[in-house]
Design a protein around this motif. Sequence first.
Motif, PDB file in Angstrom:
ATOM      1  N   GLN A  83       0.841  -1.206   0.000  1.00 35.01           N
ATOM      2  CA  GLN A  83       0.000   0.000   0.000  1.00 35.01           C
ATOM      3  C   GLN A  83       0.875   1.256   0.000  1.00 35.01           C
ATOM      4  OE1 GLN A  83      -3.279   0.854   0.113  1.00 35.01           O
ATOM      5  NE2 GLN A  83      -3.080   2.947   0.840  1.00 35.01           N
ATOM      6  N   LYS A  84       1.831   1.300   0.912  1.00 37.07           N
ATOM      7  CA  LYS A  84       2.715   2.476   1.010  1.00 37.07           C
ATOM      8  C   LYS A  84       3.527   2.658  -0.263  1.00 37.07           C
ATOM      9  CE  LYS A  84       6.879   2.687   2.785  1.00 37.07           C
ATOM     10  NZ  LYS A  84       8.043   2.576   3.662  1.00 37.07           N
ATOM     11  N   ASN A  85       4.084   1.572  -0.766  1.00 38.19           N
ATOM     12  CA  ASN A  85       4.977   1.669  -1.930  1.00 38.19           C
ATOM     13  C   ASN A  85       4.246   1.960  -3.231  1.00 38.19           C
ATOM     14  OD1 ASN A  85       8.018   0.797  -1.265  1.00 38.19           O
ATOM     15  ND2 ASN A  85       6.633  -0.247   0.128  1.00 38.19           N
ATOM     16  N   LEU A  86       2.986   1.549  -3.329  1.00 38.99           N
ATOM     17  CA  LEU A  86       2.218   1.815  -4.546  1.00 38.99           C
ATOM     18  C   LEU A  86       1.593   3.203  -4.548  1.00 38.99           C
ATOM     19  CD1 LEU A  86       0.114  -1.387  -5.429  1.00 38.99           C
ATOM     20  CD2 LEU A  86       1.918  -0.339  -6.814  1.00 38.99           C
ATOM     21  N   PHE A  87       1.085   3.622  -3.385  1.00 42.31           N
ATOM     22  CA  PHE A  87       0.206   4.794  -3.372  1.00 42.31           C
ATOM     23  C   PHE A  87       0.655   5.950  -2.476  1.00 42.31           C
ATOM     24  CE2 PHE A  87      -2.629   0.990  -3.920  1.00 42.31           C
ATOM     25  CZ  PHE A  87      -2.819   1.145  -5.285  1.00 42.31           C
ATOM     26  N   GLU A  88       1.698   5.775  -1.676  1.00 43.92           N
ATOM     27  CA  GLU A  88       2.030   6.819  -0.700  1.00 43.92           C
ATOM     28  C   GLU A  88       3.449   7.351  -0.843  1.00 43.92           C
ATOM     29  OE1 GLU A  88       1.117   5.170   3.138  1.00 43.92           O
ATOM     30  OE2 GLU A  88      -0.896   4.542   2.497  1.00 43.92           O
ATOM     31  N   VAL A  89       4.135   7.010  -1.923  1.00 43.64           N
ATOM     32  CA  VAL A  89       5.484   7.544  -2.162  1.00 43.64           C
ATOM     33  C   VAL A  89       5.497   8.255  -3.511  1.00 43.64           C
ATOM     34  CG1 VAL A  89       6.673   5.806  -0.763  1.00 43.64           C
ATOM     35  CG2 VAL A  89       6.253   5.347  -3.177  1.00 43.64           C
ATOM     36  N   ASP A  90       6.433   9.174  -3.662  1.00 42.16           N
ATOM     37  CA  ASP A  90       6.498   9.994  -4.879  1.00 42.16           C
ATOM     38  C   ASP A  90       7.059   9.227  -6.073  1.00 42.16           C
ATOM     39  OD1 ASP A  90       5.448  12.155  -3.523  1.00 42.16           O
ATOM     40  OD2 ASP A  90       7.410  12.865  -2.871  1.00 42.16           O
ATOM     41  N   ILE A  91       7.982   8.299  -5.809  1.00 38.18           N
ATOM     42  CA  ILE A  91       8.642   7.590  -6.916  1.00 38.18           C
ATOM     43  C   ILE A  91       7.796   6.398  -7.340  1.00 38.18           C
ATOM     44  CG2 ILE A  91      10.736   6.359  -7.638  1.00 38.18           C
ATOM     45  CD1 ILE A  91      12.206   7.945  -5.412  1.00 38.18           C
ATOM     46  N   LYS A  92       7.438   6.352  -8.617  1.00 42.09           N
ATOM     47  CA  LYS A  92       6.612   5.267  -9.128  1.00 42.09           C
ATOM     48  C   LYS A  92       7.454   4.005  -9.289  1.00 42.09           C
ATOM     49  CE  LYS A  92       3.263   4.393 -12.816  1.00 42.09           C
ATOM     50  NZ  LYS A  92       2.680   4.903 -14.078  1.00 42.09           N
ATOM     51  N   MET A  93       6.917   2.882  -8.833  1.00 41.46           N
ATOM     52  CA  MET A  93       7.622   1.609  -8.945  1.00 41.46           C
ATOM     53  C   MET A  93       7.763   1.199 -10.412  1.00 41.46           C
ATOM     54  SD  MET A  93       6.669  -1.652  -6.553  1.00 41.46           S
ATOM     55  CE  MET A  93       5.433  -0.866  -5.586  1.00 41.46           C
ATOM     56  N   ASP A  94       8.951   0.720 -10.791  1.00 35.81           N
ATOM     57  CA  ASP A  94       9.130   0.279 -12.181  1.00 35.81           C
ATOM     58  C   ASP A  94       8.382  -1.042 -12.404  1.00 35.81           C
ATOM     59  OD1 ASP A  94      11.153  -2.152 -12.064  1.00 35.81           O
ATOM     60  OD2 ASP A  94      11.905  -0.660 -10.652  1.00 35.81           O
ATOM     61  N   TRP A  95       8.120  -1.347 -13.687  1.00 37.43           N
ATOM     62  CA  TRP A  95       7.307  -2.517 -13.998  1.00 37.43           C
ATOM     63  C   TRP A  95       7.952  -3.824 -13.554  1.00 37.43           C
ATOM     64  CZ3 TRP A  95       2.860  -4.406 -14.221  1.00 37.43           C
ATOM     65  CH2 TRP A  95       2.665  -5.699 -14.702  1.00 37.43           C
ATOM     66  N   ASP A  96       9.265  -3.976 -13.736  1.00 39.23           N
ATOM     67  CA  ASP A  96       9.918  -5.232 -13.351  1.00 39.23           C
ATOM     68  C   ASP A  96       9.692  -5.531 -11.873  1.00 39.23           C
ATOM     69  OD1 ASP A  96      10.808  -5.698 -15.880  1.00 39.23           O
ATOM     70  OD2 ASP A  96      12.871  -5.025 -15.533  1.00 39.23           O
ATOM     71  N   THR A  97       9.766  -4.487 -11.035  1.00 38.04           N
ATOM     72  CA  THR A  97       9.538  -4.669  -9.598  1.00 38.04           C
ATOM     73  C   THR A  97       8.091  -5.057  -9.334  1.00 38.04           C
ATOM     74  OG1 THR A  97      11.244  -3.050  -9.061  1.00 38.04           O
ATOM     75  CG2 THR A  97       9.660  -3.545  -7.334  1.00 38.04           C
ATOM     76  N   ARG A  98       7.168  -4.403 -10.008  1.00 34.18           N
ATOM     77  CA  ARG A  98       5.751  -4.708  -9.803  1.00 34.18           C
ATOM     78  C   ARG A  98       5.414  -6.132 -10.248  1.00 34.18           C
ATOM     79  NH1 ARG A  98       2.157   0.072 -12.144  1.00 34.18           N
ATOM     80  NH2 ARG A  98       4.009   1.007 -13.073  1.00 34.18           N
ATOM     81  N   PHE A  99       6.000  -6.538 -11.370  1.00 32.27           N
ATOM     82  CA  PHE A  99       5.731  -7.888 -11.866  1.00 32.27           C
ATOM     83  C   PHE A  99       6.307  -8.929 -10.905  1.00 32.27           C
ATOM     84  CE2 PHE A  99       6.472 -11.345 -15.171  1.00 32.27           C
ATOM     85  CZ  PHE A  99       5.139 -11.687 -15.264  1.00 32.27           C
ATOM     86  N   LYS A 100       7.489  -8.654 -10.379  1.00 35.99           N
ATOM     87  CA  LYS A 100       8.104  -9.559  -9.394  1.00 35.99           C
ATOM     88  C   LYS A 100       7.227  -9.659  -8.143  1.00 35.99           C
ATOM     89  CE  LYS A 100      11.707  -8.404  -6.717  1.00 35.99           C
ATOM     90  NZ  LYS A 100      13.084  -8.091  -6.259  1.00 35.99           N
ATOM     91  N   ILE A 101       6.640  -8.541  -7.734  1.00 37.87           N
ATOM     92  CA  ILE A 101       5.769  -8.534  -6.554  1.00 37.87           C
ATOM     93  C   ILE A 101       4.509  -9.356  -6.815  1.00 37.87           C
ATOM     94  CG2 ILE A 101       4.237  -7.039  -5.178  1.00 37.87           C
ATOM     95  CD1 ILE A 101       6.508  -4.913  -5.304  1.00 37.87           C
ATOM     96  N   ILE A 102       3.902  -9.169  -7.987  1.00 39.01           N
ATOM     97  CA  ILE A 102       2.695  -9.944  -8.344  1.00 39.01           C
ATOM     98  C   ILE A 102       2.994 -11.436  -8.303  1.00 39.01           C
ATOM     99  CG2 ILE A 102       1.150 -10.535 -10.265  1.00 39.01           C
ATOM    100  CD1 ILE A 102       1.242  -7.515 -11.031  1.00 39.01           C
ATOM    101  N   LYS A 103       4.113 -11.846  -8.926  1.00 38.90           N
ATOM    102  CA  LYS A 103       4.470 -13.267  -8.938  1.00 38.90           C
ATOM    103  C   LYS A 103       4.748 -13.785  -7.524  1.00 38.90           C
ATOM    104  CE  LYS A 103       7.545 -14.557 -11.822  1.00 38.90           C
ATOM    105  NZ  LYS A 103       8.858 -14.420 -12.490  1.00 38.90           N
ATOM    106  N   GLY A 104       5.404 -12.977  -6.721  1.00 34.42           N
ATOM    107  CA  GLY A 104       5.715 -13.400  -5.352  1.00 34.42           C
ATOM    108  C   GLY A 104       4.462 -13.589  -4.507  1.00 34.42           C
ATOM    109  N   ILE A 105       3.501 -12.662  -4.647  1.00 38.78           N
ATOM    110  CA  ILE A 105       2.232 -12.800  -3.916  1.00 38.78           C
ATOM    111  C   ILE A 105       1.536 -14.091  -4.335  1.00 38.78           C
ATOM    112  CG2 ILE A 105      -0.067 -11.817  -3.564  1.00 38.78           C
ATOM    113  CD1 ILE A 105       1.225  -9.021  -4.060  1.00 38.78           C
ATOM    114  N   CYS A 106       1.524 -14.360  -5.641  1.00 41.24           N
ATOM    115  CA  CYS A 106       0.878 -15.587  -6.148  1.00 41.24           C
ATOM    116  C   CYS A 106       1.594 -16.837  -5.647  1.00 41.24           C
ATOM    117  CB  CYS A 106       0.824 -15.560  -7.669  1.00 41.24           C
ATOM    118  SG  CYS A 106      -0.298 -14.293  -8.330  1.00 41.24           S
TER     119      CYS A 106
END
Length: 315
Positions: free
Chosen positions: A126-149
């Motif tokens: 929540q904090k990293n997606l919506f409460e920080v100024d720097i937008k997460m790069d796609w590779d990091t987001r994709f890694k997070i999605i796979k890790g959650i799954c």
Amino acid sequence: MANKPSVLSTLPKELPLDFLKTSTDQFSEDRILGVGAFGTVYLGIMPDGQKITVKKLVENSPLGRDKVFSNEVTNIMALHHKNVVKMVGFCHEGQKKVVLNNGRYIVADIVESLLCYEYLSQGSLQKNLFEVDIKMDWDTRFKIIKGICDGLAFVHSINVVHMDLKPESILLDDKMVPKIADFGLSRLFGQEQTRMNTQNVVGSYGYIAPEYLYRGEISKSSDIYSLGLLILETTTGQKNCPSNEPSAVQFIKSVRENWTPEHIVFQFSRSDGDCLQQVKRCIEIGLECVEIDRQKRPTIENILDRLNGLCSSTS
């Protein structure tokens, strides 16, 4: 080279209340990491300097403190997976205190319930997606999605249903590896059981599957619905606003209408073909997960197969 064992690794699972009071500086406001419906989370510092998180459960939580404590201890104490938060200890201890009762001071036994976990330095998704100024790069987001799954596949493989998946329930370590946390609402199924019913519907309003919200039906598909919302939020970078609607109906409608292949190319204009394909597939999977008919939702194994098929490496 042999490493000296940390204080944390030598601790018993059941920890004394006084020890946890000392580690959190007497539950100081300066040590608060977050506050939720089930309690307050504090930073604890061990005698050797190692950090842990200490969740102090509140008595009047939506499910009841003892039930939350039992759920978390029973369902995650033995879990060991790189994408599930590690519990390092717990405390359920009574102390005699002088309290005011009907105008008189009495000595009462006050029980404190606390749960202790590994400390994850990057905080919540929540904090990293919506409460920080720097937008997460796609590779990091994709890694997070796979890790959650990956984490959810493990949880489901031992017949536990999480029941409260949302960005606040996903914590990130210093390498942005996601770990599923907050098992206070989780349910343990019997070996042959696939779903159950309850009259007591509790959870995060905008993430609850409709069959649970309206009929009290619980199954692994309940988690898949919440996972779909997580995937859509992580992919689009847009927030589902739970206070506005049950089961995120408007958020899902907005993604379905707006995140067309053309819009994906526009949003990720600097990305290569593999990245665009990953984004497109994540949107497709997320929307399948939030089907109203739970029978139409994919299983976690199917989701993982499709995500892993998109990997350019064997990471």
